[in-house]
Design a protein around this motif. Structure first.
Motif, PDB file in Angstrom:
ATOM      1  N   PRO A 167       3.043   3.685  10.600  1.00 54.49           N
ATOM      2  CA  PRO A 167       3.779   3.519   9.352  1.00 54.49           C
ATOM      3  C   PRO A 167       3.938   2.041   9.017  1.00 54.49           C
ATOM      4  O   PRO A 167       4.026   1.192   9.913  1.00 54.49           O
ATOM      5  CB  PRO A 167       5.136   4.159   9.664  1.00 54.49           C
ATOM      6  CG  PRO A 167       5.303   3.987  11.135  1.00 54.49           C
ATOM      7  CD  PRO A 167       3.911   4.088  11.718  1.00 54.49           C
ATOM      8  N   THR A 204      -2.152   0.745   8.744  1.00 56.43           N
ATOM      9  CA  THR A 204      -1.020   1.428   8.103  1.00 56.43           C
ATOM     10  C   THR A 204      -1.434   2.013   6.755  1.00 56.43           C
ATOM     11  O   THR A 204      -0.577   2.468   5.987  1.00 56.43           O
ATOM     12  CB  THR A 204       0.151   0.458   7.876  1.00 56.43           C
ATOM     13  OG1 THR A 204      -0.267  -0.604   7.004  1.00 56.43           O
ATOM     14  CG2 THR A 204       0.646  -0.136   9.185  1.00 56.43           C
ATOM     15  N   ASP A 207      -0.267   5.643   5.487  1.00 53.01           N
ATOM     16  CA  ASP A 207       1.144   5.643   5.104  1.00 53.01           C
ATOM     17  C   ASP A 207       1.327   5.001   3.729  1.00 53.01           C
ATOM     18  O   ASP A 207       2.064   5.518   2.875  1.00 53.01           O
ATOM     19  CB  ASP A 207       1.959   4.901   6.158  1.00 53.01           C
ATOM     20  CG  ASP A 207       3.439   4.831   5.825  1.00 53.01           C
ATOM     21  OD1 ASP A 207       4.081   5.899   5.767  1.00 53.01           O
ATOM     22  OD2 ASP A 207       3.947   3.714   5.622  1.00 53.01           O
ATOM     23  N   ASP A 217       8.376   9.194   3.702  1.00 50.94           N
ATOM     24  CA  ASP A 217       8.476   9.452   5.133  1.00 50.94           C
ATOM     25  C   ASP A 217       9.909   9.921   5.409  1.00 50.94           C
ATOM     26  O   ASP A 217      10.869   9.174   5.216  1.00 50.94           O
ATOM     27  CB  ASP A 217       8.157   8.155   5.878  1.00 50.94           C
ATOM     28  CG  ASP A 217       8.224   8.271   7.396  1.00 50.94           C
ATOM     29  OD1 ASP A 217       8.934   9.153   7.909  1.00 50.94           O
ATOM     30  OD2 ASP A 217       7.590   7.438   8.060  1.00 50.94           O
ATOM     31  N   ARG A 251       4.195  12.155  11.672  1.00 52.89           N
ATOM     32  CA  ARG A 251       5.200  11.972  10.622  1.00 52.89           C
ATOM     33  C   ARG A 251       5.181  13.147   9.647  1.00 52.89           C
ATOM     34  O   ARG A 251       4.172  13.837   9.501  1.00 52.89           O
ATOM     35  CB  ARG A 251       4.924  10.665   9.857  1.00 52.89           C
ATOM     36  CG  ARG A 251       4.958   9.440  10.741  1.00 52.89           C
ATOM     37  CD  ARG A 251       4.841   8.145   9.965  1.00 52.89           C
ATOM     38  NE  ARG A 251       3.546   7.923   9.353  1.00 52.89           N
ATOM     39  CZ  ARG A 251       2.495   7.413   9.993  1.00 52.89           C
ATOM     40  NH1 ARG A 251       2.587   7.102  11.283  1.00 52.89           N
ATOM     41  NH2 ARG A 251       1.346   7.211   9.365  1.00 52.89           N
ATOM     42  N   TYR A 253       6.167  13.996   5.486  1.00 55.16           N
ATOM     43  CA  TYR A 253       6.384  13.407   4.172  1.00 55.16           C
ATOM     44  C   TYR A 253       6.786  14.501   3.187  1.00 55.16           C
ATOM     45  O   TYR A 253       6.296  15.635   3.274  1.00 55.16           O
ATOM     46  CB  TYR A 253       5.111  12.743   3.660  1.00 55.16           C
ATOM     47  CG  TYR A 253       4.641  11.548   4.457  1.00 55.16           C
ATOM     48  CD1 TYR A 253       4.954  10.253   4.058  1.00 55.16           C
ATOM     49  CD2 TYR A 253       3.861  11.714   5.602  1.00 55.16           C
ATOM     50  CE1 TYR A 253       4.510   9.152   4.780  1.00 55.16           C
ATOM     51  CE2 TYR A 253       3.411  10.619   6.325  1.00 55.16           C
ATOM     52  CZ  TYR A 253       3.743   9.343   5.918  1.00 55.16           C
ATOM     53  OH  TYR A 253       3.303   8.253   6.632  1.00 55.16           O
TER      54      TYR A 253
END
Length: 317
Positions: A167, A204, A207, A217, A251, A253
């Motif tokens: 991230p 990253t 992300d 996130d 993660r 979202y």
């Protein structure tokens, strides 16, 4: 308040062909009473007439949908979520195809907006491929429904999985980006970094792409709110010689319509003999979720199809 629990887990190689290990792992998940489970690395779940898939449904007490090539899966509590449709056309770039469903949250009622849910696993070795895959993931945040007055509105989306990338630093208390020379495995340095305009840095970009598309996130959102805990930002993979220090690779979202329903995010640590990834858990206020979805206009079919913004059908091989 009714609590909705969403679990996201990359269970290593679906138990490494060890039925006892696979059973133990899913009994662990079941004890948290999830209504949605987003799984990655479902290897072998389609073999012998999907025998493993039925086994996992029985342990979890949920119905499951297995994605193409047994890469990912979504399990749902059918007393809480009713499936409206599947999305088998996930785009042409996937090495490990995602699983995506449109679900009706039953407590919200028939007239409420549904939710799109997807389990994903971005490419392990190619940062360039991850960029393309992340761009295709944004299509799940771009589905629209026609309201009775003829206007179209976005259908809320929830995506979760293994991003195989980092991230963007949030300025909150979370694992820092690895330094390239702290990753001992030289090929893995290439897997997780790219040569940008300011020199090579850790990747990253997925992300950044998802957040640019209006997806938040959930861990950062929760940790950055009053009463939030840094537990939301705990590592999902532990440090190791080959991959470098602790990292938050896994993660979830959501589109902004769902943010007000979030009550907690945490990481459930699992024993290393079970998996090389920990479990990400998202909890939602079910009553608030129902109210938010009722605020969205009811879906009205139209001549060009029930939902707009669909990926184009893939050409025949």
């Amino acid at each position: 308040m009714k609590t909705i629990t969403v679990v996201c887990w990359n269970f290593e190689r679906n138990g490494k062909n060890d039925p006892q290990l696979r059973c133990q792992a899913h009994e662990l998940v079941a004890q948290y009473n999830p209504q949605l489970v987003l799984r990655q690395e479902m290897w072998g779940a389609d073999e012998n007439g999907s025998e493993v898939m039925y086994e996992l449904e029985n342990i979890l007490g949920l119905r499951g949908w297995l994605g193409l090539r047994s890469c990912t899966a979504v399990f749902t509590d059918q007393s809480v979520f009713r499936t409206v449709r599947e999305w088998p056309q996930t785009g042409p770039v996937w090495v490990l195809p995602p699983t995506a469903l449109t679900l009706r949250y039953l407590p919200a009622g028939e007239g409420a907006m549904p939710v799109i849910v997807s389990s994903f696993h971005l490419n392990y070795a190619s940062g360039a491929n991850r960029v393309a895959e992340a761009e295709w993931l944004t299509t799940w945040a771009d589905k629209r429904s026609t309201a009775p007055d003829g206007t179209t509105v976005r259908i809320p989306a929830l995506l979760g999985g293994d991003a195989n990338s980092y991230p963007e630093p949030s300025a909150l208390e979370e694992p820092t980006l690895p330094e390239l020379d702290r990753i001992r495995d030289e090929p893995h340095r290439a897997h997780r970094s790219y040569l940008g305009t300011k020199g090579r840095r850790m990747d990253t970009r997925p992300d950044e792409i998802l957040r640019t598309a209006g997806l938040s996130d959930v861990a950062v959102h929760r940790a950055d709110r009053p009463g939030g805990s840094v537990a939301a930002l705990a590592p999902t993979v532990d440090a190791c010689d080959t991959h470098g220090p602790d990292a938050r690779i896994d993660r979830m979202y959501v589109t902004d319509e769902l943010l007000p329903a979030i009550t907690d995010v945490d990481v459930i640590r699992v024993r290393p003999e079970l998996s090389d990834h920990h479990i990400v858990r998202l909890t939602l206020d079910g009553d608030r979720l129902a109210a938010l979805l009722r605020q969205r206009p009811a879906h009205t079919p139209h001549a060009s199809g029930a939902v707009t913004g669909e990926p184009e059908p893939l050409p025949a091989a």
